[in-house]
Structures are given as structure tokens and as C-alpha cells.
Design a protein around this motif. Sequence first.
Motif, mmCIF file in Angstrom:
data_model
loop_
_atom_site.group_PDB
_atom_site.id
_atom_site.type_symbol
_atom_site.label_atom_id
_atom_site.label_comp_id
_atom_site.label_asym_id
_atom_site.label_seq_id
_atom_site.Cartn_x
_atom_site.Cartn_y
_atom_site.Cartn_z
ATOM 1 N N UNK A 189 0.849 -1.192 0.000
ATOM 2 C CA UNK A 189 0.000 0.000 0.000
ATOM 3 C C UNK A 189 0.886 1.245 0.000
ATOM 4 N N UNK A 190 0.597 2.205 -0.851
ATOM 5 C CA UNK A 190 1.453 3.383 -0.943
ATOM 6 C C UNK A 190 1.214 4.378 0.176
ATOM 7 N N UNK A 191 2.149 5.291 0.299
ATOM 8 C CA UNK A 191 2.027 6.386 1.249
ATOM 9 C C UNK A 191 0.889 7.298 0.797
ATOM 10 N N UNK A 192 -0.116 7.545 1.635
ATOM 11 C CA UNK A 192 -1.268 8.342 1.196
ATOM 12 C C UNK A 192 -0.907 9.777 0.847
ATOM 13 N N UNK A 193 0.074 10.350 1.542
ATOM 14 C CA UNK A 193 0.434 11.733 1.254
ATOM 15 C C UNK A 193 1.041 11.841 -0.145
ATOM 16 N N UNK A 194 1.815 10.830 -0.547
ATOM 17 C CA UNK A 194 2.413 10.852 -1.881
ATOM 18 C C UNK A 194 1.334 10.801 -2.961
#
Length: 226
Positions: A189-194
Motif C-alpha cells: 500500500x502506498x504512502x497516502x500523502x504521496x
Amino acid sequence: MWGSNRPPLVELTSLERTRLRRVALRYAGHGWDVTPGAFLARDRFVCGRVGCPTTGCHPAIEDWERSASADPARVAAWWRVRPYGVLLATGRAFDAIEVPAYLGQRVLDATRPYARAETAAEGRGPVAVTPGGRWIFLVSPGEPLRPELDQCLYVIRHGFGSWIPAPPTRLAEGVVRWAVAPEETRWRLPDPYSVQEILVDALRAVAPAAPVTLLAGHLPAPRRGY
């Protein structure tokens, strides 16, 4: 068909139910909480609850927030009789950011392996696409929307207490699919801020002369519901 005591429609429904159960178990096996969704029967969604007024895709269990689970025995039992849609509870293993297709494609392109953007690798994760044109980016949980995105009506964050339809759930317009399947990112799962940073850049690219917080008045209205 000669020699068969079961109507073809029942056979097809059984095959679909088996497929949906198998997919639901795969999601659950990776720690994603699953809940059954009403299934499409001709032109309406059926959940099995008497007098249910909801006509669109919705959880088939009234207390779905409490009962959503990754327990394989419970998940298998839900799909034992009916070809329920597969809904994933958000705000637990992941959150989801839902956007229109014209923004979703820009964000996806920016996170491709060949993209040179610094945030490309950090922003790459599973992406589901609904037949109605909504793109759903799965991200690590807990990060609220940036203020400029929170004021955009067509950008929706699904956190705790919400859900998303997962492939291969069938909606009125067609089947939900993966643009980027979880297997492609090894269920990372990716970093949400990115992802949000890339989304803000996409918004500015669509209408560079307008502040992001005012773009809702210049772009197509959002599609709500499934």
C-alpha cells in the motif's frame, strides 16, 4: 440441456458464486476485511433483507461494520448460498481515495514504473476502476485528505465506516476491475500523502489558472454511489 435437472441460470449463478467466494478469500488472506454486498438480479440489487429500500450496490448485512472480517471460515460461509458482491471495509487495512477517471488516469501515469517523478514509487499501489468511471486508489490508512482536496466534492476519501466494491463485483453498468492489481504491487500500500501530492498536481494540470480549492466549479460533477 438434456440430462440436466438444473436450469442453466442456476449453473451460471453457482459458478459466479464460487468465483466470488474464491476472490473474497484471497482478499481476506491478505488481511483485508470483507463483507458481502447485494448482488445484481436483473435490474435491481438483492441483499436478502426483507423490505430493504436501497436500490444500488450496498452491504448485504445490516451491521456490516461490526461483522466485516478477514476470517476465512466466516468469509466462506457468506458465499455458500448467494453470489454476493465483494465489498472491502476501509479504514482498517487501508483507506481509499476515489476520483473521476480523468484525474485517475493522470495519477496512475505519474506512478508508473517508468515515471521520473520523485513520488512515483511511493505513490504506486492497487487501483480499482468502476464501470461508472470512478478510480479508487488504495493507500495506507489514517491520513486525512489535504485541505485543498477535502474541499473538492469529486475527491472522496473512504476511511473507517465506509466500503468500496472490489473486483470482480458486478454493478449496474458492468464489472469492477483492477487497473493495478494488488499482485502487481505485491499487496503493498502506498504512502497516502504521496498519492495526494500527485493528485494535487493532476488537478493543477487540468486547470492551471484556478486554485485547487475552486476547481469543483470548473470540472464535471462527481458521481456518487455505485
